[in-house]
Design a protein around this motif. Structure first.
Motif, PDB file in Angstrom:
ATOM      1  N   CYS A 108       0.828  -1.216   0.000  1.00 25.86           N
ATOM      2  CA  CYS A 108       0.000   0.000   0.000  1.00 25.86           C
ATOM      3  C   CYS A 108       0.859   1.261   0.000  1.00 25.86           C
ATOM      4  N   LYS A 109       1.935   1.224   0.761  1.00 23.77           N
ATOM      5  CA  LYS A 109       2.766   2.429   0.905  1.00 23.77           C
ATOM      6  C   LYS A 109       3.430   2.827  -0.401  1.00 23.77           C
ATOM      7  N   TYR A 110       3.892   1.838  -1.173  1.00 27.70           N
ATOM      8  CA  TYR A 110       4.623   2.137  -2.400  1.00 27.70           C
ATOM      9  C   TYR A 110       3.723   2.201  -3.638  1.00 27.70           C
ATOM     10  N   SER A 111       2.385   2.181  -3.429  1.00 26.95           N
ATOM     11  CA  SER A 111       1.442   2.291  -4.538  1.00 26.95           C
ATOM     12  C   SER A 111       0.732   3.646  -4.455  1.00 26.95           C
ATOM     13  N   SER A 112       0.582   4.256  -5.585  1.00 26.00           N
ATOM     14  CA  SER A 112      -0.060   5.573  -5.600  1.00 26.00           C
ATOM     15  C   SER A 112      -1.518   5.498  -5.178  1.00 26.00           C
ATOM     16  N   ASP A 113      -2.196   4.390  -5.465  1.00 21.59           N
ATOM     17  CA  ASP A 113      -3.602   4.235  -5.084  1.00 21.59           C
ATOM     18  C   ASP A 113      -3.777   3.573  -3.723  1.00 21.59           C
ATOM     19  N   LYS A 114      -2.649   3.293  -3.045  1.00 19.75           N
ATOM     20  CA  LYS A 114      -2.675   2.681  -1.706  1.00 19.75           C
ATOM     21  C   LYS A 114      -3.492   1.384  -1.697  1.00 19.75           C
ATOM     22  N   ARG A 115      -3.335   0.609  -2.743  1.00 23.07           N
ATOM     23  CA  ARG A 115      -4.116  -0.615  -2.910  1.00 23.07           C
ATOM     24  C   ARG A 115      -3.202  -1.842  -2.883  1.00 23.07           C
ATOM     25  N   ALA A 116      -3.657  -2.888  -2.242  1.00 27.71           N
ATOM     26  CA  ALA A 116      -2.932  -4.167  -2.208  1.00 27.71           C
ATOM     27  C   ALA A 116      -3.934  -5.296  -2.402  1.00 27.71           C
ATOM     28  N   GLU A 117      -3.559  -6.247  -3.220  1.00 27.76           N
ATOM     29  CA  GLU A 117      -4.387  -7.432  -3.447  1.00 27.76           C
ATOM     30  C   GLU A 117      -3.694  -8.634  -2.827  1.00 27.76           C
ATOM     31  N   VAL A 118      -4.423  -9.363  -2.001  1.00 28.15           N
ATOM     32  CA  VAL A 118      -3.888 -10.545  -1.315  1.00 28.15           C
ATOM     33  C   VAL A 118      -4.641 -11.771  -1.823  1.00 28.15           C
ATOM     34  N   ARG A 119      -3.898 -12.762  -2.339  1.00 28.69           N
ATOM     35  CA  ARG A 119      -4.512 -13.988  -2.855  1.00 28.69           C
ATOM     36  C   ARG A 119      -3.966 -15.181  -2.070  1.00 28.69           C
ATOM     37  N   CYS A 134       0.636 -24.044   1.711  1.00 21.49           N
ATOM     38  CA  CYS A 134      -0.258 -22.908   1.545  1.00 21.49           C
ATOM     39  C   CYS A 134       0.581 -21.736   1.048  1.00 21.49           C
ATOM     40  N   SER A 135      -0.022 -20.867   0.254  1.00 24.31           N
ATOM     41  CA  SER A 135       0.717 -19.719  -0.261  1.00 24.31           C
ATOM     42  C   SER A 135      -0.121 -18.457  -0.135  1.00 24.31           C
ATOM     43  N   VAL A 136       0.576 -17.346   0.080  1.00 20.49           N
ATOM     44  CA  VAL A 136      -0.064 -16.029   0.148  1.00 20.49           C
ATOM     45  C   VAL A 136       0.700 -15.106  -0.780  1.00 20.49           C
ATOM     46  N   ARG A 137       0.004 -14.527  -1.758  1.00 23.97           N
ATOM     47  CA  ARG A 137       0.628 -13.579  -2.676  1.00 23.97           C
ATOM     48  C   ARG A 137       0.086 -12.187  -2.381  1.00 23.97           C
ATOM     49  N   VAL A 138       1.020 -11.250  -2.201  1.00 21.82           N
ATOM     50  CA  VAL A 138       0.671  -9.850  -1.972  1.00 21.82           C
ATOM     51  C   VAL A 138       1.066  -9.085  -3.233  1.00 21.82           C
ATOM     52  N   ILE A 139       0.067  -8.527  -3.922  1.00 25.19           N
ATOM     53  CA  ILE A 139       0.284  -7.920  -5.240  1.00 25.19           C
ATOM     54  C   ILE A 139      -0.017  -6.427  -5.163  1.00 25.19           C
ATOM     55  N   ASP A 140       0.861  -5.636  -5.742  1.00 22.87           N
ATOM     56  CA  ASP A 140       0.613  -4.197  -5.816  1.00 22.87           C
ATOM     57  C   ASP A 140       0.950  -3.682  -7.207  1.00 22.87           C
ATOM     58  N   LYS A 141       0.500  -2.477  -7.490  1.00 27.16           N
ATOM     59  CA  LYS A 141       0.810  -1.793  -8.756  1.00 27.16           C
ATOM     60  C   LYS A 141       1.563  -0.510  -8.437  1.00 27.16           C
ATOM     61  N   GLY A 142       2.634  -0.699  -7.648  1.00 30.16           N
ATOM     62  CA  GLY A 142       3.404   0.440  -7.184  1.00 30.16           C
ATOM     63  C   GLY A 142       4.614   0.741  -8.032  1.00 30.16           C
ATOM     64  N   ILE A 143       5.671   1.221  -7.371  1.00 27.51           N
ATOM     65  CA  ILE A 143       6.853   1.705  -8.091  1.00 27.51           C
ATOM     66  C   ILE A 143       7.709   0.563  -8.630  1.00 27.51           C
ATOM     67  N   GLY A 144       7.544  -0.638  -8.094  1.00 22.17           N
ATOM     68  CA  GLY A 144       8.359  -1.764  -8.538  1.00 22.17           C
ATOM     69  C   GLY A 144       9.778  -1.693  -7.990  1.00 22.17           C
ATOM     70  N   ILE A 145      10.543  -2.715  -8.322  1.00 25.49           N
ATOM     71  CA  ILE A 145      11.927  -2.837  -7.832  1.00 25.49           C
ATOM     72  C   ILE A 145      12.838  -3.062  -9.027  1.00 25.49           C
ATOM     73  N   PRO A 146      13.958  -2.356  -9.110  1.00 21.84           N
ATOM     74  CA  PRO A 146      14.906  -2.621 -10.195  1.00 21.84           C
ATOM     75  C   PRO A 146      15.330  -4.088 -10.192  1.00 21.84           C
TER      76      PRO A 146
END
Length: 460
Positions: A369-380, A388-400
């Motif tokens: 949420c912090k690194y996304s302009s829309d403060k949005r996070a998707e958890v699947r 068991c797996s947990v994926r945390v997905i964002d549409k933020g700045i990304g990482i080099p």
């Protein structure tokens, strides 16, 4: 005891056991062959005398005795007796004494010969053989013959002596060769020890000689070199940690010092002093947060043996984390969904420490949420038969791309994240906690597009 000495002694012991077994077996076989041959010889001589006496009417008992006495090939203490059906002596190759006859050839022994047809026995130094005379037409004769196998015993004595000397000589040679062999075999290890003794914290890049790269010693050198590489990486990480920690601590301290110096340069109004104090409070708060983060990281490194595990549903933990984060940050948008509907409760049940794993998912969702302009996070939330797996997905700045693996290092921050508030400790703590739970944490990211962090934990 040195390994060289131990190997030499073990090698000697093994060879000594082999030699002893071989010598004992050889002697036993020789002894049995000697007895068998001697018994056969005794029987042949007894049968020859019986044939002369029974089949040749011209040879009387007296004449046969004379022949026995004059025979050059007579065995030592040789005695031959022939008994009739009433166990009476029909012929004796010597002048028998009744007590001697009873001692050597008693009624039980004669009975045993008649029942078994052939008997071999030992009486002191004498080998005794008894057999039924095969010519049934002349009656039930029993032949008894005995003699001492002096020549065979002498040969066995010489054989024992030869085997004993051979054994001692073999053990001596084996001991000498064992020390030489062990020394040659351990020579590479000695060289390796010499090389290791020169390695210090400042010369970890100096690798050991890996030899032919195929045998066990070469594999040991390869593993040691790999360990040196890991140590070097740890030292590099430690140096990086110290450098980053110093930088993070210096920034608020420098700000505090500057504010104090400026405030002391001249008299100021109460409002101006309050403004300075508020600035100092902010910088002090940053120091407290950084210190707490460092303390949390240190504690995560040493808690592995002390944490208590319990079974719980992973989805319930995620929903609790969502609730707590949105209470702290009402503007965060956190959406949770399943990759598949679980048929059983065990499909999304794991064993772990509730508080520590909540820290992991709280950090990951907060970062998303912090690194996304829309403060949005998707958890699947997903699962399979083993994990068991947990994926945390964002549409933020990304990482080099070249920094995706370094972000898990303590106090390391990607270059494009320095404008955001943080210390680069959260992901280090996450990885440590996931490792403690025998799980994995991975990241996929594209600069300017977003990131996906995936945590995988084993089922109960």
């Amino acid at each position: 005891m040195k390994i060289r000495t131990k190997i030499a002694l073990q090698f000697t012991l093994i060879i000594a056991l082999i030699l002893a077994t071989f010598s004992a077996s050889f002697y036993y076989i020789a002894e049995q062959n000697r007895k068998e041959e001697f018994y056969k010889n005794l029987l042949d001589r007894a049968l020859t005398r019986a044939d002369l006496l029974v089949k040749n009417q011209k040879i009387t008992k007296s004449l046969l005795k004379v022949i026995d006495k004059e025979t050059l090939s007579k065995l030592y203490s040789e005695k031959v007796l022939m008994f009739n059906a009433d166990n009476k002596i029909e012929y004796a190759s010597y002048d028998p004494d009744s007590s001697m006859i009873y001692y050597y050839y008693n009624a039980d022994l004669l009975k045993s010969v008649r029942q078994r047809k052939y008997v071999e026995t030992v009486n002191g130094n004498l080998l005794v053989v008894g057999a039924m005379y095969p010519q049934d037409t002349v009656g039930k004769y029993v032949l008894m013959a005995s003699a001492e196998d002096k020549f065979g015993n002498s040969q066995l004595s010489q054989l024992r002596e030869s085997l004993a000397y051979s054994f001692l000589f073999g053990v001596l040679i084996t001991t000498v060769l064992g020390f030489i062999f062990a020394g040659q075999s351990l020579k590479p290890i000695a060289g390796m020890n010499k090389e290791i003794s020169t390695i210090t914290a400042y010369s970890l890049r100096k690798p050991l000689n890996e030899g032919n790269g195929q045998d066990e010693i070469a594999q040991l050198a390869i593993n040691f070199n790999q360990m040196l590489n890991r140590l070097e990486q740890s030292f590099d990480l430690q140096r990086s940690f110290v450098s980053n920690a110093s930088h993070e601590l210096r920034t608020p301290l420098a700000g505090i010092k500057s504010e104090i110096q400026v405030a002391l340069e001249e008299e100021r109004t109460p409002d101006e002093y309050r403004k300075v104090l508020r600035t100092l409070l902010n910088d002090t708060q940053r120091l407290v947060e950084l210190t707490n983060s460092l303390l949390q990281l240190a504690q995560s490194e040493k808690k592995e043996r002390m944490i208590n595990f319990q079974e719980f549903r992973l989805d319930e933990l995620i929903f609790q984390t969502q609730e707590e984060l949105q209470e702290q940050h009402p503007h965060y948008q956190i959406y949770i969904d399943f990759d598949g509907i679980p048929d059983r409760e065990q499909d999304i049940t794991v064993s772990g420490n509730l508080v520590l794993l909540k820290t992991v998912f709280s950090n990951l969702i907060d970062n998303a949420c912090k690194y996304s302009s829309d403060k949005r996070a998707e958890v699947r939330i997903g699962f399979d038969k083993k994990t068991c797996s947990v994926r945390v997905i964002d549409k933020g700045i990304g990482i080099p791309e070249d920094e995706t693996q370094r972000i898990f290092e303590p106090l390391y921050r990607a270059k494009n994240a320095t404008s955001f508030r943080g210390y680069g400790i959260g992901l280090s703590i996450c990885r440590r906690i996931v490792d403690m739970h025998r799980g994995t944490i991975q990241v996929k990211s594209q600069l300017g597009v977003g990131s996906t962090f995936e945590v995988t934990l084993p089922h109960v």
